[in-house]
Design a protein around this motif. Structure first.
Motif, PDB file in Angstrom:
ATOM      1  N   PRO A  92       0.878  -0.944   0.363  1.00  0.00           N
ATOM      2  CA  PRO A  92       0.257  -0.237  -0.043  1.00  0.00           C
ATOM      3  C   PRO A  92       0.984   1.389  -0.108  1.00  0.00           C
ATOM      4  CG  PRO A  92       0.143  -1.207   1.978  1.00  0.00           C
ATOM      5  CD  PRO A  92       0.990  -2.267   1.398  1.00  0.00           C
ATOM      6  N   HIS A 137      -2.346   4.976  -6.971  1.00  0.00           N
ATOM      7  CA  HIS A 137      -1.439   3.148  -5.957  1.00  0.00           C
ATOM      8  C   HIS A 137      -0.321   3.427  -7.165  1.00  0.00           C
ATOM      9  CE1 HIS A 137      -0.537  -1.262  -5.017  1.00  0.00           C
ATOM     10  NE2 HIS A 137      -0.413  -0.190  -3.806  1.00  0.00           N
TER      11      HIS A 137
ATOM     12  N   ARG B 212      -6.100  -3.086   5.356  1.00  0.00           N
ATOM     13  CA  ARG B 212      -5.484  -3.343   4.009  1.00  0.00           C
ATOM     14  C   ARG B 212      -6.382  -3.259   2.923  1.00  0.00           C
ATOM     15  NH1 ARG B 212      -3.563  -2.237   0.256  1.00  0.00           N
ATOM     16  NH2 ARG B 212      -2.502  -3.505  -0.971  1.00  0.00           N
ATOM     17  N   ASP B 216      -5.766   1.726  -0.037  1.00  0.00           N
ATOM     18  CA  ASP B 216      -3.876   1.986  -0.950  1.00  0.00           C
ATOM     19  C   ASP B 216      -2.776   2.458   0.349  1.00  0.00           C
ATOM     20  OD1 ASP B 216      -4.773  -0.773  -2.494  1.00  0.00           O
ATOM     21  OD2 ASP B 216      -5.250   0.749  -3.850  1.00  0.00           O
ATOM     22  N   THR B 221      -3.046   3.437   6.460  1.00  0.00           N
ATOM     23  CA  THR B 221      -3.653   2.019   6.971  1.00  0.00           C
ATOM     24  C   THR B 221      -2.979   2.054   7.928  1.00  0.00           C
ATOM     25  OG1 THR B 221      -2.908   0.413   4.184  1.00  0.00           O
ATOM     26  CG2 THR B 221      -2.851  -0.431   6.429  1.00  0.00           C
TER      27      THR B 221
END
Lengths: 273, 301
Positions: A92, A137, B212, B216, B221
């Motif tokens: 992430p 991302h 999670r 992202d 997170t």
């Protein structure tokens, strides 16, 4: 020849008991753009890691930017782009977070990035033609954009030397050419570049200098001088042909066999009379 | 409202609630790093390892937190070192070192039959027996870990994302890994009384895996995982009180239920997003048919 920015002498090293590199000596002057070519397992990545102080077992001399490099002691002023396959694309992180990793020495103690850090990221991304993607991302980018993100991470610290491990693997021909043109531009701005690759024809077309590696340095020089059937066959352990374009003087490397293992099946069938 | 206030009249519940809140948040925070480093079972393994250390420290007359913590720290360092050796993966390193340590604890218990201390609480947790002193230790551990995570946020992120490359850019990975092992051991030791060695892995893994699914971003997170861990700790405590089940199990079961709900939500969200992206507008369909028909018209000429 200009003063060498990378000096390697009698380098033997690897990961375990069996050294991958044996007696490698190589000098790269400032401002040069060098392609390292050789078969898989020849030691291209190991040689790059030796320059980064990331190869665990090393004997011999490695100097980068005037500093002695030993395992665990990387030189300052160097940028590195790893192979794309080593990256965890599900992790992430945004593009901005990845690029900021390359600026970790210059960042403050606070966990978040300052305005100047964010501006540096945007400028670097824009320079590489991927401005405006900082909050995406890394998984959501194309192969070429992903490569540029890691190139941005290597460049944000304004390195004098840039090392790249197969930056054109797994990308299409257009993306490969774009990346190589980008690297040529960087090189013209004064960055010394060493890049490992399997793309012999791309090296022949774009790079001014090449080193053939297979455990040691087999040969080095301009592609037109080094890419001969004898040197390539010695490097890759397989017959290779070099075709020369009479008009442009350029070269094209092809497999030496007349046919591959299925050659007889691929041959055109005779039409029945 | 009575559901919330009634249990609070008991001191043991109030202590347990605070402990579950702190430990839930702490495990949620550390869990992000553990899951992303693909070492999910280190929590499970280290808690067993710490059990061995707890027995040894009891026999030697050393304070539980110091003895077990030191044992856990050394185990975590050994696991890190062994995992980097060629031919030994992280999973095998965790398996060998922690089970050997656990076996040492069992062997010492069976050899010394004069045990007055009950080690069952270390295995299954005893949150209702948590004392104010235990809470102080847990709060201190959580605060130190939080400060360390904030101060070394960038270094931890880099070494978790790209452990081989981080040192090239100036991250002192030996120090970062040592500090991480110390924080992890402290988290495990502090959590033992709350969820016990057998359930600690779930308390570490579930909140971060749940978080999670929702974002992202690494930072988000971490924040979400910490909040989910804390909320599941509190909700699990109430569940334990009202349904009369073991508190450690209640916390883990509630966390698992939250994970299932979030996973269902995330899967539906992703499916809808894909469907929207795949939807072809009617005008595009017309253009496509024209393109396909064009060569046919050409050949007809």
């Amino acid at each position: 020849m200009a003063e060498p920015i990378i000096h390697i002498a009698h380098l033997t090293g690897g990961y375990g008991d069996q050294p991958i590199l044996q007696g490698v000596s190589l000098e790269i002057p400032a401002g040069r753009f060098v392609g390292l070519v050789g078969p898989s397992g020849a030691g291209k990545t190991s040689l790059l890691k030796a320059m980064l102080g990331a190869l665990p077992h090393v004997r011999g001399e490695v100097e980068v930017l005037g500093s002695r490099v030993t395992p665990g002691h990387p030189p300052i002023g160097i940028g590195y782009v790893p192979q794309a396959e080593t990256v965890d694309w599900t992790f992430p992180v945004t593009v901005e977070q990845v690029v900021l990793m390359g600026r970790i020495r210059a960042m403050g103690r606070l966990p978040w990035a300052s305005k100047a850090d964010k501006q540096a990221v945007e400028e670097t991304l824009a320079r590489l033609g991927i401005g405006g993607l900082s909050q995406r991302h890394i998984r959501d980018l194309s192969g070429g954009q992903q490569q540029r993100v890691f190139l941005a991470r290597a460049l944000i610290g304004q390195p004098q030397v840039l090392l790249l491990d197969e930056p054109t693997a797994s990308v299409d021909v257009k993306t490969r050419d774009d990346i190589l043109h980008l690297l040529v531009d960087l090189n013209q701005q004064g960055v010394t570049i060493v890049m490992s690759t399997h793309e012999l024809n791309a090296v022949a077309a774009h790079l001014p200098w090449v080193a053939c590696i297979n455990g040691g340095v087999i040969a080095q020089g301009a592609p037109v001088d080094v890419f001969t059937p004898a040197i390539l066959s010695r490097t890759f352990g397989a017959p290779m042909r070099v075709l020369r374009d009479e008009q442009t003087g350029g070269i094209l490397i092809a497999e030496g066999h007349d046919h591959g293992p299925f050659g007889d099946r691929l041959a055109p069938t005779q039409a029945a009379d | 409202m009575q559901y919330l206030t009634e249990p609070l009249q008991y001191e043991f519940f109030r202590n347990g609630l605070i402990a579950a809140l702190i430990i839930g948040a702490l495990c949620g925070l550390m869990g992000v790093y553990i899951v992303l480093r693909k070492m999910s079972y280190i929590g499970h393994g280290l808690s067993h390892s710490v059990f061995g250390g707890a027995v040894v420290s009891y026999l030697m007359g050393i304070n539980f937190f110091i003895g077990a913590g030191l044992w856990g720290f050394l185990s975590a360092l050994l696991i890190n070192r062994a995992a980097r050796k060629r031919g030994i993966g992280a999973d095998a390193a965790i398996g060998i070192i922690t089970t050997a340590s656990f076996a040492l604890g069992v062997a010492l218990i069976s050899k010394t039959r004069s045990f007055s201390r009950d080690f069952e609480s270390a295995l299954f947790g005893n949150i209702l027996g948590v004392t104010p002193q235990d809470i102080m230790v847990m709060a201190a551990v959580a605060l130190v870990v939080l400060i360390a995570v904030l101060v070394f946020y960038k270094q931890l992120l880099f070494s978790t994302f790209d452990p081989e490359i981080a040192p090239i850019y100036g991250v002192h990975s030996t120090w970062v890994e040592t500090g991480f092992a110390l924080a992890l051991a402290a988290t495990i030791v502090a959590s033992l009384n709350v969820v016990g060695a057998t359930l600690i892995a779930a308390a570490i893994v579930i909140p971060s895996t749940t978080a999670r699914q929702l974002t992202d971003s690494f930072g988000r997170t971490m924040v979400l995982s910490t909040i989910i861990g804390a909320l599941c700790g509190v909700a699990g405590m109430y569940g334990s009180y009202w349904f009369d089940i073991a508190s450690g199990a209640a916390i883990v079961l509630f966390s698992a239920a939250v994970f299932v709900v979030v996973l269902t939500y995330a899967s539906t969200r992703d499916r809808l997003k894909r469907r929207r992206a795949m939807a072809v507008p009617s005008s595009a369909a017309v253009v496509t048919s024209e393109i396909i028909e064009a060569p046919a018209a050409g050949t007809a000429d």
